[in-house]
Design an enzyme around this catalytic site. Structure first.
Site, PDB file in Angstrom:
ATOM      1  N   GLU A 128    -105.252 -27.941  -6.098  1.00  0.00           N
ATOM      2  CA  GLU A 128    -103.792 -27.948  -6.279  1.00  0.00           C
ATOM      3  C   GLU A 128    -103.332 -29.178  -7.048  1.00  0.00           C
ATOM      4  O   GLU A 128    -102.398 -29.107  -7.851  1.00  0.00           O
ATOM      5  CB  GLU A 128    -103.115 -27.974  -4.901  1.00  0.00           C
ATOM      6  N   THR A 181     -94.611 -27.207 -11.922  1.00  0.00           N
ATOM      7  CA  THR A 181     -94.283 -28.004 -10.735  1.00  0.00           C
ATOM      8  C   THR A 181     -94.018 -29.457 -11.130  1.00  0.00           C
ATOM      9  O   THR A 181     -93.091 -30.083 -10.609  1.00  0.00           O
ATOM     10  CB  THR A 181     -95.435 -27.921  -9.715  1.00  0.00           C
TER      11      THR A 181
HETATM   12  N1  HSE Z   1     -93.602 -28.601  -2.294  1.00  0.00           N
HETATM   13  C1  HSE Z   1     -93.944 -28.457  -3.671  1.00  0.00           C
HETATM   14  C2  HSE Z   1     -92.717 -28.672  -4.533  1.00  0.00           C
HETATM   15  C3  HSE Z   1     -94.470 -27.060  -3.883  1.00  0.00           C
HETATM   16  O1  HSE Z   1     -91.680 -28.133  -4.180  1.00  0.00           O
HETATM   17  O2  HSE Z   1     -92.796 -29.373  -5.533  1.00  0.00           O
HETATM   18  C4  HSE Z   1     -95.148 -26.905  -5.174  1.00  0.00           C
HETATM   19  O3  HSE Z   1     -96.481 -27.271  -5.038  1.00  0.00           O
END
Ligand code: HSE
Length: 306
Positions: A128, A181
């Site tokens: 990830e 992201t």
């Molecule tokens: N918690 C993360 C975000 C999820 O909102 O950036 C994406 O990996």
């Protein structure tokens, strides 16, 4: 067993108030992967269907997580990975997490389960990180454990499984645009107001309580995000209209799924989840942006062997 085929599900991270700590797992959306033992040592990505993603092990999230696990366990064989991708990368429903978690889950099975699910999550986080640019466990934990999960701590890694009320359904709209992201994290502020932090952690606590007690009315009052949504919603075309219409159709709560552009709603009962789907479809079909809409029960099992 020398070969295994799995369903690696899509997941929703954050769940409104729980930025980077809460997630849940979907049932009807996900990738398929085939992982095969080989006599050649190493991790080899041999096929990726539907999306143009790197086959080089070190550049592929499934490869990176598998390689980290492989180097730790040093098995006397290698593994080939085929990925039949249905979750579009950059969709906000855990596309990279499905691949990163799927490869380590499958290799663990082929090796006779030497690792527990928290240990698998450790390796999946490494895959990830290639996509996110930082360590985040909310999607991979939900994919590996299933149901609702809370990342209590990253270091040391501690994942809590939260009960899922029986009658809870998700409706997901996925506008077909890509938001990375890393870009979606870049719009977030470094500092937040104490008053907002208080509101947010009260909502996280009450959301967890509502899941334990199947208190849908409390869930409705808890599914709010005063910290991240105000910054990220501008990245999602017609976000406010999606949200207003979903809530008017009976959703308990509607918010950005992970880092977007997908938007999730939670509803009590399949009938309401379908009404929410219809309401969102009515709005978005007039906007000239392609989109997918899914209704899903919460997947309490996580990754499944097919
Ligand atoms: N918690 C993360 C975000 C999820 O909102 O950036 C994406 O990996």
């Amino acid at each position: 067993m020398d070969v295994i085929k799995i369903f690696a599900p899509a997941t929703v991270a954050n769940v409104a108030c729980g930025f980077d700590v809460l997630g849940f797992c979907l049932d009807t959306v996900g990738d398929e992967m085939v992982i095969r033992k080989t006599t050649n040592k190493g991790i080899f990505i041999t096929k990726i269907e539907n999306f143009d993603l790197p086959l080089e092990t070190e550049l592929n999230v499934a490869g990176v997580s598998a390689l980290a696990m492989y180097e730790a366990l040093k098995p006397d064989c290698g593994f080939e990975i085929e990925i039949y991708k249905n979750i579009k990368p950059g969709s906000g429903i855990g596309s990279s997490a499905a691949s990163a978690a799927g490869s380590v889950f499958a290799i663990n099975k082929l090796l006779g389960n030497p690792l527990n699910t928290t240990q698998l999550t450790e390796f999946a986080i490494k895959g990830e990180a290639l996509a996110n640019g930082c360590d985040v466990a909310d999607n991979v934990a939900a994919a590996l454990f299933g149901g609702f999960t809370l990342v209590k701590s990253l270091n040391p890694l501690e994942i809590l499984q939260i009960p899922t009320p029986d009658n809870l359904f998700a409706t997901i709209i996925h506008p077909q645009i890509e938001i990375k992201t890393s870009e979606s994290r870049a719009v977030l502020p470094d500092h937040i107001k104490l008053k907002d932090a208080i509101t947010q952690w009260a909502n996280v606590g009450s959301l967890i309580h509502s899941l334990h007690t199947s208190d849908y009315s409390l869930m409705q009052k808890s599914l709010h995000d005063v910290i991240v949504e105000p910054h990220r919603s501008a990245l999602i075309p017609y976000y406010d209209e999606i949200k207003t219409n979903a809530l008017d159709a009976g959703a308990l709560g509607t918010c950005i799924s992970g880092s977007g552009p997908s938007v999730f709603s939670l509803s009590k009962g399949l009938e309401t989840a379908n009404l929410v789907r219809q309401a969102i479809n009515n709005v978005y079909s007039k906007k000239g942006i392609d989109f997918d809409l899914h209704v899903s029960k919460i997947n309490s099992q996580g990754i499944k062997i097919l």
